[in-house]
Scaffold this motif. Structure first.
Motif, PDB file in Angstrom:
ATOM      1  N   PHE A 214       0.837  -1.199   0.000  1.00 17.79           N
ATOM      2  CA  PHE A 214       0.000   0.000   0.000  1.00 17.79           C
ATOM      3  C   PHE A 214       0.874   1.253   0.000  1.00 17.79           C
ATOM      4  O   PHE A 214       0.619   2.204  -0.742  1.00 17.79           O
ATOM      5  N   GLY A 215       1.917   1.267   0.813  1.00 16.57           N
ATOM      6  CA  GLY A 215       2.840   2.406   0.857  1.00 16.57           C
ATOM      7  C   GLY A 215       3.501   2.652  -0.481  1.00 16.57           C
ATOM      8  O   GLY A 215       3.712   3.797  -0.890  1.00 16.57           O
ATOM      9  N   LYS A 216       3.814   1.581  -1.188  1.00 15.34           N
ATOM     10  CA  LYS A 216       4.447   1.720  -2.507  1.00 15.34           C
ATOM     11  C   LYS A 216       3.502   2.379  -3.508  1.00 15.34           C
ATOM     12  O   LYS A 216       3.947   3.115  -4.388  1.00 15.34           O
ATOM     13  N   THR A 217       2.189   2.145  -3.382  1.00 15.91           N
ATOM     14  CA  THR A 217       1.235   2.783  -4.299  1.00 15.91           C
ATOM     15  C   THR A 217       1.229   4.301  -4.121  1.00 15.91           C
ATOM     16  O   THR A 217       0.890   5.025  -5.043  1.00 15.91           O
ATOM     17  N   PHE A 218       1.599   4.764  -2.926  1.00 15.23           N
ATOM     18  CA  PHE A 218       1.689   6.198  -2.652  1.00 15.23           C
ATOM     19  C   PHE A 218       3.075   6.750  -2.968  1.00 15.23           C
ATOM     20  O   PHE A 218       3.294   7.948  -2.882  1.00 15.23           O
ATOM     21  N   GLY A 219       4.022   5.865  -3.265  1.00 13.78           N
ATOM     22  CA  GLY A 219       5.405   6.311  -3.446  1.00 13.78           C
ATOM     23  C   GLY A 219       6.049   6.651  -2.112  1.00 13.78           C
ATOM     24  O   GLY A 219       6.977   7.450  -2.042  1.00 13.78           O
ATOM     25  N   LEU A 220       5.540   6.044  -1.045  1.00 17.19           N
ATOM     26  CA  LEU A 220       6.020   6.311   0.305  1.00 17.19           C
ATOM     27  C   LEU A 220       7.468   5.853   0.441  1.00 17.19           C
ATOM     28  O   LEU A 220       7.783   4.696   0.200  1.00 17.19           O
ATOM     29  N   GLU A 221       8.337   6.772   0.811  1.00 20.79           N
ATOM     30  CA  GLU A 221       9.761   6.459   0.945  1.00 20.79           C
ATOM     31  C   GLU A 221      10.332   6.878   2.285  1.00 20.79           C
ATOM     32  O   GLU A 221      11.344   6.348   2.710  1.00 20.79           O
ATOM     33  N   LYS A 222       9.741   7.850   2.936  1.00 21.29           N
ATOM     34  CA  LYS A 222      10.296   8.398   4.170  1.00 21.29           C
ATOM     35  C   LYS A 222       9.332   8.203   5.325  1.00 21.29           C
ATOM     36  O   LYS A 222       8.139   8.427   5.209  1.00 21.29           O
ATOM     37  N   SER A 223       9.890   7.789   6.418  1.00 24.05           N
ATOM     38  CA  SER A 223       9.134   7.731   7.665  1.00 24.05           C
ATOM     39  C   SER A 223       9.680   8.887   8.488  1.00 24.05           C
ATOM     40  O   SER A 223      10.869   8.928   8.785  1.00 24.05           O
ATOM     41  N   CYS A 224       8.923   9.840   8.645  1.00 25.11           N
ATOM     42  CA  CYS A 224       7.476   9.921   8.677  1.00 25.11           C
ATOM     43  C   CYS A 224       6.968  10.822   7.546  1.00 25.11           C
ATOM     44  O   CYS A 224       7.444  11.946   7.402  1.00 25.11           O
ATOM     45  N   SER A 225       6.030  10.314   6.790  1.00 22.88           N
ATOM     46  CA  SER A 225       5.331  11.093   5.779  1.00 22.88           C
ATOM     47  C   SER A 225       3.875  11.187   6.211  1.00 22.88           C
ATOM     48  O   SER A 225       3.253  10.180   6.520  1.00 22.88           O
ATOM     49  N   ILE A 226       3.352  12.398   6.234  1.00 23.51           N
ATOM     50  CA  ILE A 226       1.983  12.619   6.688  1.00 23.51           C
ATOM     51  C   ILE A 226       1.107  12.959   5.483  1.00 23.51           C
ATOM     52  O   ILE A 226       1.391  13.899   4.744  1.00 23.51           O
ATOM     53  N   TYR A 227       0.076  12.163   5.309  1.00 25.14           N
ATOM     54  CA  TYR A 227      -0.893  12.364   4.239  1.00 25.14           C
ATOM     55  C   TYR A 227      -2.228  12.751   4.861  1.00 25.14           C
ATOM     56  O   TYR A 227      -2.623  12.184   5.877  1.00 25.14           O
ATOM     57  N   ILE A 228      -2.895  13.686   4.240  1.00 18.78           N
ATOM     58  CA  ILE A 228      -4.261  14.035   4.626  1.00 18.78           C
ATOM     59  C   ILE A 228      -5.116  13.883   3.375  1.00 18.78           C
ATOM     60  O   ILE A 228      -4.851  14.534   2.363  1.00 18.78           O
ATOM     61  N   ASN A 229      -6.095  13.014   3.468  1.00 12.58           N
ATOM     62  CA  ASN A 229      -7.001  12.742   2.355  1.00 12.58           C
ATOM     63  C   ASN A 229      -6.223  12.349   1.097  1.00 12.58           C
ATOM     64  O   ASN A 229      -6.520  12.809  -0.006  1.00 12.58           O
ATOM     65  N   GLY A 230      -5.195  11.511   1.277  1.00 15.78           N
ATOM     66  CA  GLY A 230      -4.424  10.994   0.159  1.00 15.78           C
ATOM     67  C   GLY A 230      -3.362  11.930  -0.388  1.00 15.78           C
ATOM     68  O   GLY A 230      -2.672  11.588  -1.341  1.00 15.78           O
ATOM     69  N   GLU A 231      -3.214  13.109   0.198  1.00 14.95           N
ATOM     70  CA  GLU A 231      -2.247  14.089  -0.285  1.00 14.95           C
ATOM     71  C   GLU A 231      -1.110  14.251   0.724  1.00 14.95           C
ATOM     72  O   GLU A 231      -1.345  14.475   1.912  1.00 14.95           O
ATOM     73  N   LEU A 232       0.126  14.150   0.238  1.00 14.64           N
ATOM     74  CA  LEU A 232       1.290  14.346   1.098  1.00 14.64           C
ATOM     75  C   LEU A 232       1.340  15.800   1.541  1.00 14.64           C
ATOM     76  O   LEU A 232       1.368  16.708   0.710  1.00 14.64           O
ATOM     77  N   VAL A 233       1.317  16.013   2.860  1.00 15.10           N
ATOM     78  CA  VAL A 233       1.328  17.386   3.375  1.00 15.10           C
ATOM     79  C   VAL A 233       2.598  17.720   4.148  1.00 15.10           C
ATOM     80  O   VAL A 233       2.898  18.898   4.355  1.00 15.10           O
ATOM     81  N   CYS A 234       3.357  16.695   4.559  1.00 15.46           N
ATOM     82  CA  CYS A 234       4.538  16.987   5.363  1.00 15.46           C
ATOM     83  C   CYS A 234       5.382  15.726   5.544  1.00 15.46           C
ATOM     84  O   CYS A 234       4.849  14.613   5.570  1.00 15.46           O
ATOM     85  N   ILE A 235       6.693  15.928   5.670  1.00 17.91           N
ATOM     86  CA  ILE A 235       7.635  14.826   5.929  1.00 17.91           C
ATOM     87  C   ILE A 235       8.531  15.244   7.083  1.00 17.91           C
ATOM     88  O   ILE A 235       8.960  16.400   7.158  1.00 17.91           O
ATOM     89  N   HIS A 236       8.806  14.312   7.975  1.00 23.17           N
ATOM     90  CA  HIS A 236       9.864  14.520   8.968  1.00 23.17           C
ATOM     91  C   HIS A 236      10.924  13.472   8.699  1.00 23.17           C
ATOM     92  O   HIS A 236      10.710  12.285   8.869  1.00 23.17           O
ATOM     93  N   ASP A 237      12.075  13.932   8.248  1.00 25.31           N
ATOM     94  CA  ASP A 237      13.219  13.073   7.952  1.00 25.31           C
ATOM     95  C   ASP A 237      14.452  13.775   8.527  1.00 25.31           C
ATOM     96  O   ASP A 237      15.150  14.490   7.821  1.00 25.31           O
ATOM     97  N   GLY A 238      14.612  13.647   9.840  1.00 26.52           N
ATOM     98  CA  GLY A 238      15.666  14.369  10.542  1.00 26.52           C
ATOM     99  C   GLY A 238      15.220  15.772  10.910  1.00 26.52           C
ATOM    100  O   GLY A 238      15.556  16.285  11.959  1.00 26.52           O
TER     101      GLY A 238
END
Length: 184
Positions: free
Chosen positions: A133-157
């Motif tokens: 499921f994460g791959k369908t979103f192109g999810l690569e970084k933990s933590c990536s925050i999505y709201i309603n399917g849209e990437l709104v923010c990433i915390h990577d360090g």
């Protein structure tokens, strides 16, 4: 990633967000790992080791079989134990008790392993589904925050790609806007 410092920080941030908008949110955690059929216990490689895979499975099973307030408390209890304790059977069993999850009768234990190992077939299957499921979103970084399917923010360090802010008030505003749009 259950042992990821960025994910732990985001979960803490989301806790304050949920205090304001939990009735408007269907929260889901999606885990990042690489499928590897030669990995004997999980069929996947997790960035922070096999204990992280176990923690991911434990958390997925708790989320599947218990109400949000219980599995969210389970995750916070895990985090409070320290990231190097996440995924250990004793941590899972202790946190289940703390979160008022009956490991033996709720379905969580059967899903994750009655011994708390995180190695039971159903839970490992949930991990594989989550990775896909994460791959369908192109999810690569933990933590990536999505709201309603849209990437709104990433915390990577540090916070990145957060055009509309990364404080509690910012996430609350974005969730309220998405909720209003969906329910207009």
């Amino acid at each position: 990633m259950s042992r990821c410092p960025d994910a732990i920080l985001c979960e803490s941030t989301m806790d304050s967000v949920l205090q304001k908008v939990s009735d408007k949110v269907d929260l889901q955690l999606v885990y990042i790992a690489k499928i590897n059929s030669s990995e004997p216990d999980f069929g996947a490689e997790c960035m922070h080791g096999p204990e992280e895979c176990a923690g991911n499975v434990q958390q997925l099973c708790a989320a599947k079989y218990t109400p949000m307030e219980n599995w969210w408390e389970f995750i916070h209890c895990n985090n409070f134990q320290g990231r190097n304790q996440i995924g250990l059977p004793e941590t899972a069993l202790k946190c289940a008790k703390s979160a008022k999850i009956d490991w033996e009768t709720s379905g969580v234990g059967e899903c994750a392993g009655m011994d708390g190992s995180g190695k039971a077939a159903e839970g490992v299957g949930l991990l594989h589904e989550s990775i896909a499921f994460g791959k369908t979103f192109g999810l690569e970084k933990s933590c990536s925050i999505y709201i309603n399917g849209e990437l709104v923010c990433i915390h990577d360090g540090t916070w990145k790609s957060c055009e509309n802010g990364h404080a509690t008030v910012d996430f609350v505003r974005q969730i309220n806007a998405a909720y209003d749009k969906l329910n207009a």
